[in-house]
Design a protein around this motif. Sequence first.
Motif, PDB file in Angstrom:
ATOM      1  N   GLU A  88      20.357   6.062 -23.825  1.00  0.00           N
ATOM      2  CA  GLU A  88      19.315   5.082 -23.473  1.00  0.00           C
ATOM      3  C   GLU A  88      19.842   3.684 -23.821  1.00  0.00           C
ATOM      4  OE1 GLU A  88      14.921   5.451 -24.808  1.00  0.00           O
ATOM      5  OE2 GLU A  88      15.732   3.808 -26.014  1.00  0.00           O
ATOM      6  N   VAL A  89      19.899   2.825 -22.799  1.00  0.00           N
ATOM      7  CA  VAL A  89      20.349   1.437 -23.028  1.00  0.00           C
ATOM      8  C   VAL A  89      19.283   0.497 -22.479  1.00  0.00           C
ATOM      9  CG1 VAL A  89      22.156  -0.281 -22.713  1.00  0.00           C
ATOM     10  CG2 VAL A  89      22.763   2.146 -22.756  1.00  0.00           C
ATOM     11  N   THR A  90      18.654  -0.243 -23.386  1.00  0.00           N
ATOM     12  CA  THR A  90      17.538  -1.118 -23.002  1.00  0.00           C
ATOM     13  C   THR A  90      17.946  -2.590 -23.057  1.00  0.00           C
ATOM     14  OG1 THR A  90      16.023   0.443 -24.053  1.00  0.00           O
ATOM     15  CG2 THR A  90      15.133  -1.739 -23.559  1.00  0.00           C
ATOM     16  N   VAL A  91      17.458  -3.357 -22.093  1.00  0.00           N
ATOM     17  CA  VAL A  91      17.623  -4.817 -22.151  1.00  0.00           C
ATOM     18  C   VAL A  91      16.239  -5.451 -22.013  1.00  0.00           C
ATOM     19  CG1 VAL A  91      18.596  -6.870 -21.029  1.00  0.00           C
ATOM     20  CG2 VAL A  91      19.939  -4.770 -21.138  1.00  0.00           C
ATOM     21  N   GLU A  92      15.920  -6.361 -22.919  1.00  0.00           N
ATOM     22  CA  GLU A  92      14.670  -7.132 -22.772  1.00  0.00           C
ATOM     23  C   GLU A  92      14.900  -8.208 -21.711  1.00  0.00           C
ATOM     24  OE1 GLU A  92      13.648  -8.686 -26.605  1.00  0.00           O
ATOM     25  OE2 GLU A  92      13.005  -6.740 -27.368  1.00  0.00           O
ATOM     26  N   VAL A  93      13.956  -8.311 -20.791  1.00  0.00           N
ATOM     27  CA  VAL A  93      14.117  -9.228 -19.654  1.00  0.00           C
ATOM     28  C   VAL A  93      12.896 -10.146 -19.566  1.00  0.00           C
ATOM     29  CG1 VAL A  93      14.222  -9.320 -17.124  1.00  0.00           C
ATOM     30  CG2 VAL A  93      15.534  -7.578 -18.352  1.00  0.00           C
ATOM     31  N   ASN A  94      13.129 -11.437 -19.421  1.00  0.00           N
ATOM     32  CA  ASN A  94      12.011 -12.352 -19.149  1.00  0.00           C
ATOM     33  C   ASN A  94      11.776 -12.381 -17.642  1.00  0.00           C
ATOM     34  OD1 ASN A  94      11.907 -12.867 -21.852  1.00  0.00           O
ATOM     35  ND2 ASN A  94      11.990 -15.086 -21.660  1.00  0.00           N
ATOM     36  N   PRO A  95      10.512 -12.383 -17.207  1.00  0.00           N
ATOM     37  CA  PRO A  95      10.206 -12.203 -15.780  1.00  0.00           C
ATOM     38  C   PRO A  95      10.832 -13.231 -14.838  1.00  0.00           C
ATOM     39  CG  PRO A  95       8.228 -11.977 -17.094  1.00  0.00           C
ATOM     40  CD  PRO A  95       9.285 -12.445 -18.023  1.00  0.00           C
ATOM     41  N   GLU A  96      11.105 -14.448 -15.349  1.00  0.00           N
ATOM     42  CA  GLU A  96      11.612 -15.488 -14.441  1.00  0.00           C
ATOM     43  C   GLU A  96      13.125 -15.459 -14.303  1.00  0.00           C
ATOM     44  OE1 GLU A  96      10.552 -15.829 -17.465  1.00  0.00           O
ATOM     45  OE2 GLU A  96      11.630 -17.370 -18.580  1.00  0.00           O
ATOM     46  N   THR A  97      13.806 -14.537 -14.999  1.00  0.00           N
ATOM     47  CA  THR A  97      15.269 -14.615 -15.051  1.00  0.00           C
ATOM     48  C   THR A  97      15.983 -13.762 -14.004  1.00  0.00           C
ATOM     49  OG1 THR A  97      15.146 -12.973 -16.811  1.00  0.00           O
ATOM     50  CG2 THR A  97      15.411 -15.275 -17.484  1.00  0.00           C
ATOM     51  N   TYR A  98      15.813 -12.441 -14.019  1.00  0.00           N
ATOM     52  CA  TYR A  98      16.581 -11.555 -13.137  1.00  0.00           C
ATOM     53  C   TYR A  98      15.811 -11.183 -11.875  1.00  0.00           C
ATOM     54  CZ  TYR A  98      20.075 -10.504 -16.807  1.00  0.00           C
ATOM     55  OH  TYR A  98      21.067 -10.554 -17.737  1.00  0.00           O
ATOM     56  N   ARG A  99      16.578 -10.998 -10.790  1.00  0.00           N
ATOM     57  CA  ARG A  99      16.027 -10.468  -9.549  1.00  0.00           C
ATOM     58  C   ARG A  99      16.895  -9.295  -9.095  1.00  0.00           C
ATOM     59  NH1 ARG A  99      12.292 -12.134 -11.232  1.00  0.00           N
ATOM     60  NH2 ARG A  99      10.944 -13.836 -10.588  1.00  0.00           N
ATOM     61  N   TYR A 100      16.644  -8.787  -7.887  1.00  0.00           N
ATOM     62  CA  TYR A 100      17.271  -7.555  -7.408  1.00  0.00           C
ATOM     63  C   TYR A 100      18.776  -7.464  -7.722  1.00  0.00           C
ATOM     64  CZ  TYR A 100      18.726  -3.852  -4.275  1.00  0.00           C
ATOM     65  OH  TYR A 100      19.274  -2.717  -3.776  1.00  0.00           O
ATOM     66  N   GLN A 101      19.548  -8.499  -7.340  1.00  0.00           N
ATOM     67  CA  GLN A 101      21.009  -8.441  -7.516  1.00  0.00           C
ATOM     68  C   GLN A 101      21.396  -8.288  -8.991  1.00  0.00           C
ATOM     69  OE1 GLN A 101      23.319  -7.900  -5.468  1.00  0.00           O
ATOM     70  NE2 GLN A 101      22.034  -8.112  -3.643  1.00  0.00           N
ATOM     71  N   GLN A 102      20.714  -9.025  -9.850  1.00  0.00           N
ATOM     72  CA  GLN A 102      21.042  -8.935 -11.289  1.00  0.00           C
ATOM     73  C   GLN A 102      20.660  -7.562 -11.844  1.00  0.00           C
ATOM     74  OE1 GLN A 102      19.537 -11.663 -10.035  1.00  0.00           O
ATOM     75  NE2 GLN A 102      20.394 -13.504 -10.976  1.00  0.00           N
ATOM     76  N   PHE A 103      19.509  -7.039 -11.393  1.00  0.00           N
ATOM     77  CA  PHE A 103      19.095  -5.713 -11.878  1.00  0.00           C
ATOM     78  C   PHE A 103      20.095  -4.652 -11.408  1.00  0.00           C
ATOM     79  CE2 PHE A 103      14.696  -7.599 -12.062  1.00  0.00           C
ATOM     80  CZ  PHE A 103      14.596  -7.535 -13.437  1.00  0.00           C
TER      81      PHE A 103
END
Length: 365
Positions: A88-103
């Motif tokens: 299990e590898v988790t990353v905390e993400v702020n909603p304004e930062t990543y979109r499809y390509q980054q995910f």
Amino acid sequence: MIKGIYVHIPFCSLKCPYCDFTSITVDNQNLFKEYIKAVLKELRMYRNWGFNLQTVYFGGGTPSLLPPEMIGEILEGIRNTVKSMPVEVTVEVNPETYRYQQFKRLRESGINRISIGVQTFQDRMLKMLGREHSVKDSLQAIEEAFDAGIGNISVDLIYGIQGQTVREIERDLKILEKLPVKHVSAYMLTAYEGTPLGQLVKEKRYFLPDEETVNEMFLIIDSFLEERGFLRYEISNWAKTNYQCKHNLFYWEREEFLGIGVSAWSFVKSKRFGNIKNLSIYLKRIKENKKPVEFVEFIDADEEKKEKIFLGLRLRKGIELNLVKGKEEFLKRLENEGLVEIRNGRVCLTPKGVLVSNYISAELI
Ligand code: SF4
């Protein structure tokens, strides 16, 4: 054996007024690169400790301020150093930062779980929290992460914001239930001393809802989520079957974990130790090949028992009855008041008991 590694990313694009986490506001790729090198060097200082690595958790700060490749680079460095593949590898993400390509790039780097800091699905409330993102950002981030192949999505919610109503909490939950979310963390807004929010509350310029309202909000969140198959496995965390956060369970179950980076905490070999909170001093210590630890606490048998009670009561499965021998009368009273359940030799908190968990823990300890 160390089962989890926590990596602290101490960078944010803006400091939220309620936040008491260690982070600085910066967006400097060179500093990010220097920091990555430092955390991997720090990890190598522990390479001979016993690892049976199952989880990695990138928290912050805002890990998603880093490009996904940098997170992938840290993960790769961890795998090479401890020679094991976390499940299990988790990353905390702020909603304004990543979109499809980054995910997608995150997914390709081996990240299989994200925790999105949604906080609330009401723009009005996001403003009250001083957040940068909008509800549209949150919805887009959740949808695009899922489309990019990250099926294990958690969202963070905050309740008890100034002016927030029980209706708004219900509206948040109705939006949430339609989303591809498997895990929810819901926290009560706390005005920590030393934060701008703490100051505003002290000066009576920001008003948190009263205790009764906040308790009602918790009970609504709890029953709504439970009815929809999210089991509350910990005081502030609900998950669909098989989607509990393994990494965080290690904390509450007192398994060994190592924290690397500024201000990160560890628990290894009966010791809890914490890193330096100042970024420059942290980087300097690493350059000098010194461990950046500034606080160490040895957990003796007495402390261990207290931790088992305090942390164990946070979990739905509760604690073994024989841990609190001599407290039978007190427990009977709590059971009659509907605050705890006692079954199969274990004591656990009911939803009503969760509201007074600090009192119950303190009395049992
Ligand atoms: S984004 Fe998160 S870590 Fe950064 S300041 Fe806001 S609450 Fe704190």
